[in-house]
Scaffold this active site. Sequence first.
Site, PDB file in Angstrom:
ATOM      1  N   SER A   1      -5.417   0.708   7.299  1.00 14.16           N
ATOM      2  CA  SER A   1      -6.572  -0.103   6.875  1.00 14.16           C
ATOM      3  C   SER A   1      -7.175  -0.706   8.134  1.00 14.16           C
ATOM      4  O   SER A   1      -6.547  -0.687   9.200  1.00 14.16           O
ATOM      5  CB  SER A   1      -6.134  -1.241   5.939  1.00 14.16           C
ATOM      6  OG  SER A   1      -5.467  -2.253   6.699  1.00 14.16           O
TER       7      SER A   1
ATOM      8  N   LYS B   1      -4.250  -4.986  14.146  1.00 14.47           N
ATOM      9  CA  LYS B   1      -2.923  -5.295  14.702  1.00 14.47           C
ATOM     10  C   LYS B   1      -2.553  -4.306  15.813  1.00 14.47           C
ATOM     11  O   LYS B   1      -1.862  -4.663  16.760  1.00 14.47           O
ATOM     12  CB  LYS B   1      -1.864  -5.242  13.594  1.00 14.47           C
ATOM     13  CG  LYS B   1      -2.065  -6.260  12.492  1.00 14.47           C
ATOM     14  CD  LYS B   1      -1.771  -7.659  12.985  1.00 14.47           C
ATOM     15  CE  LYS B   1      -1.145  -8.502  11.900  1.00 14.47           C
ATOM     16  NZ  LYS B   1      -0.796  -9.855  12.297  1.00 14.47           N
TER      17      LYS B   1
ATOM     18  N   THR C   1       2.758  -5.761  12.481  1.00 14.84           N
ATOM     19  CA  THR C   1       3.043  -5.217  11.152  1.00 14.84           C
ATOM     20  C   THR C   1       3.631  -3.809  11.256  1.00 14.84           C
ATOM     21  O   THR C   1       3.255  -3.029  12.141  1.00 14.84           O
ATOM     22  CB  THR C   1       1.774  -5.188  10.277  1.00 14.84           C
ATOM     23  OG1 THR C   1       2.051  -4.473   9.073  1.00 14.84           O
ATOM     24  CG2 THR C   1       0.590  -4.516  10.953  1.00 14.84           C
TER      25      THR C   1
HETATM   26  N1  USQ Z   1       0.873  -1.658  -4.183  1.00 10.97           N
HETATM   27  C1  USQ Z   1       0.946  -1.253  -5.499  1.00 10.97           C
HETATM   28  N2  USQ Z   1       0.560  -2.145  -6.461  1.00 10.97           N
HETATM   29  C2  USQ Z   1       0.140  -3.414  -6.174  1.00 10.97           C
HETATM   30  C3  USQ Z   1       0.102  -3.809  -4.813  1.00 10.97           C
HETATM   31  C4  USQ Z   1       0.460  -2.911  -3.856  1.00 10.97           C
HETATM   32  O1  USQ Z   1       1.322  -0.122  -5.811  1.00 10.97           O
HETATM   33  O2  USQ Z   1      -0.189  -4.164  -7.093  1.00 10.97           O
HETATM   34  C5  USQ Z   1       1.284  -0.712  -3.123  1.00 10.97           C
HETATM   35  C6  USQ Z   1       0.204  -0.438  -2.078  1.00 10.97           C
HETATM   36  O3  USQ Z   1      -0.658   0.599  -2.477  1.00 10.97           O
HETATM   37  C7  USQ Z   1       1.037  -0.107  -0.846  1.00 10.97           C
HETATM   38  C8  USQ Z   1       2.316  -0.934  -1.035  1.00 10.97           C
HETATM   39  O4  USQ Z   1       2.344  -1.321  -2.405  1.00 10.97           O
HETATM   40  O5  USQ Z   1       1.397   1.239  -0.848  1.00 10.97           O
HETATM   41  C9  USQ Z   1       2.353  -2.192  -0.178  1.00 10.97           C
HETATM   42  O6  USQ Z   1       1.178  -2.925  -0.415  1.00 10.97           O
HETATM   43  P1  USQ Z   1       1.126  -4.514  -0.214  1.00 10.97           P
HETATM   44  O7  USQ Z   1      -0.171  -4.993  -0.739  1.00 10.97           O
HETATM   45  O8  USQ Z   1       2.362  -5.139  -0.731  1.00 10.97           O
HETATM   46  O9  USQ Z   1       1.221  -4.629   1.383  1.00 10.97           O
HETATM   47  P2  USQ Z   1       0.192  -4.213   2.516  1.00 10.97           P
HETATM   48  O10 USQ Z   1      -1.188  -4.070   2.029  1.00 10.97           O
HETATM   49  O11 USQ Z   1       0.778  -3.057   3.249  1.00 10.97           O
HETATM   50  O12 USQ Z   1       0.203  -5.499   3.455  1.00 10.97           O
HETATM   51  C10 USQ Z   1       1.283  -6.466   3.448  1.00 10.97           C
HETATM   52  C11 USQ Z   1       0.762  -7.749   4.070  1.00 10.97           C
HETATM   53  C12 USQ Z   1       0.375  -7.507   5.516  1.00 10.97           C
HETATM   54  C13 USQ Z   1       1.556  -6.917   6.260  1.00 10.97           C
HETATM   55  C14 USQ Z   1       2.035  -5.644   5.567  1.00 10.97           C
HETATM   56  C15 USQ Z   1       3.306  -5.077   6.141  1.00 10.97           C
HETATM   57  O13 USQ Z   1      -0.358  -8.231   3.327  1.00 10.97           O
HETATM   58  O14 USQ Z   1      -0.009  -8.747   6.117  1.00 10.97           O
HETATM   59  O15 USQ Z   1       1.169  -6.603   7.569  1.00 10.97           O
HETATM   60  O16 USQ Z   1       2.355  -5.968   4.201  1.00 10.97           O
HETATM   61  S1  USQ Z   1       3.343  -3.325   5.979  1.00 10.97           S
HETATM   62  O17 USQ Z   1       3.152  -2.953   4.587  1.00 10.97           O
HETATM   63  O18 USQ Z   1       4.621  -2.881   6.484  1.00 10.97           O
HETATM   64  O19 USQ Z   1       2.222  -2.821   6.770  1.00 10.97           O
END
Ligand code: USQ
Length: 406
Positions: free
Chosen positions: A179, A185, A144
């Site tokens: 997290s 990972k 990731t």
């Molecule tokens: N976010 C919002 N509102 C929401 C959902 C999320 O503002 O309703 C924000 C979060 O706070 C964060 C960003 O959007 O800053 C991304 O959150 P996300 O839930 O879309 O993604 P994340 O938790 O980072 O995890 C997802 C996948 C994970 C993968 C990762 C890639 O669930 O499996 O590894 O994306 S990365 O984000 O590049 O780490």
Amino acid sequence: MRILILGGDGYLGWPTALRFSARGHEVTVVDNFARRRWHNEQSTGSLTPISGLADRVDAWREVSGKEIQSFVGGVEDGEFLDRVVADTSPEAVIHYGQQASAPFSMISRRHAVETQHANVIGNLNLLWSIREHVPNCHLIKLGTMGEYGTPNIDIEEGYIEIDHKGRKDTLPVPKLPGSLYHCSKVHDSTNIHFACRHWGLRATDLNQGVVYGVETEETVQDERLLTRFDYDELFGTALNRFCVQAMIGHPLTVYGRGGQTRGYLNIRDTLQCVELAASNPADLGEMRVYNQFTEQFSVKELAELVQKAGAEVGREVEIKSFPNPRVELEEHYYNATHSKLLDLGLQPHHLGEELVRSMLGKIDQYKDRVIQRAIMPKTSWSTGELHGQFAERVQSTREPQGAPVA
Ligand code: USQ
């Protein structure tokens, strides 16, 4: 090629199995249905009505005339995994079989332990099985972009040349996971790197960004081939959630200031990237790292895009800032290199209003299935009064130093 896909019942695993099978590869999938179980525990589920794995496999045989072999079991069970690897003798293993949600890993001690056990131990079992039975096999591991966090310097693809006190070396890029899921990972990457350096295994760590999208070339061929589509606070990701929220008249849930910037990619591009990695294997002893995303967006930019696309299909979409349940920077520098997959021939699907409109159209078909209770975030990265003060301190000590958000 003989390909083993771990997590082959999941959002990405199932379409990946279809893609490789469609291209004539010999595909075996393994899954323990953990994602389905975790949804049951929360009384949530996929927006799309998904079939059981055996029914999916039957449907694919009917549609394509091709066979996908399946095994039910978890990668945490080293003996089970060992038997599968020995029996199928894969030339490539694609490992999606993990707990992939950051919020899930932060719910409680039990959830954190379950995440790290499934992910770290599962991956370790796999490394031993490859070493014992198929040492030439190419491990394609879904990592990731979140392993790197949001440092105040450019993010390189896995390795960085460091000049320190007059000496130079090329070393893994420092990690700042956000997290306990992201930490798992990082641990996986360390273990894979070790196995390549010390045992001569070959691996590609695909540091993937946030994936969006409902359909792939193969899943559209029959309703029974649909992949899952999560929109809940735990397993739904930003853009997918916003699109569902837009279609049910829920304000878009921007956490905090919305300047959180990440790399994003279309689900169709995930399949392209994995295919490119499989057909261009790493050398023995090498752990390659590819940053797997196509474009960067802030959360605010995504919300505005969905608002515009919503207006075009007659929806009035409200954007609302909610207190951020996570401890993360809400305004920061972000510039990640992602050229290696493009060099191999990746043709990105760019995110624009048209693409969002088509997602909204597909979601509209299933919007009656939405469980409203699943939308609002309930999982806090830390608890109690200190949370707000701590989150503020994180923000103020790491403000960007004059550099623009790319
Ligand atoms: N976010 C919002 N509102 C929401 C959902 C999320 O503002 O309703 C924000 C979060 O706070 C964060 C960003 O959007 O800053 C991304 O959150 P996300 O839930 O879309 O993604 P994340 O938790 O980072 O995890 C997802 C996948 C994970 C993968 C990762 C890639 O669930 O499996 O590894 O994306 S990365 O984000 O590049 O780490």
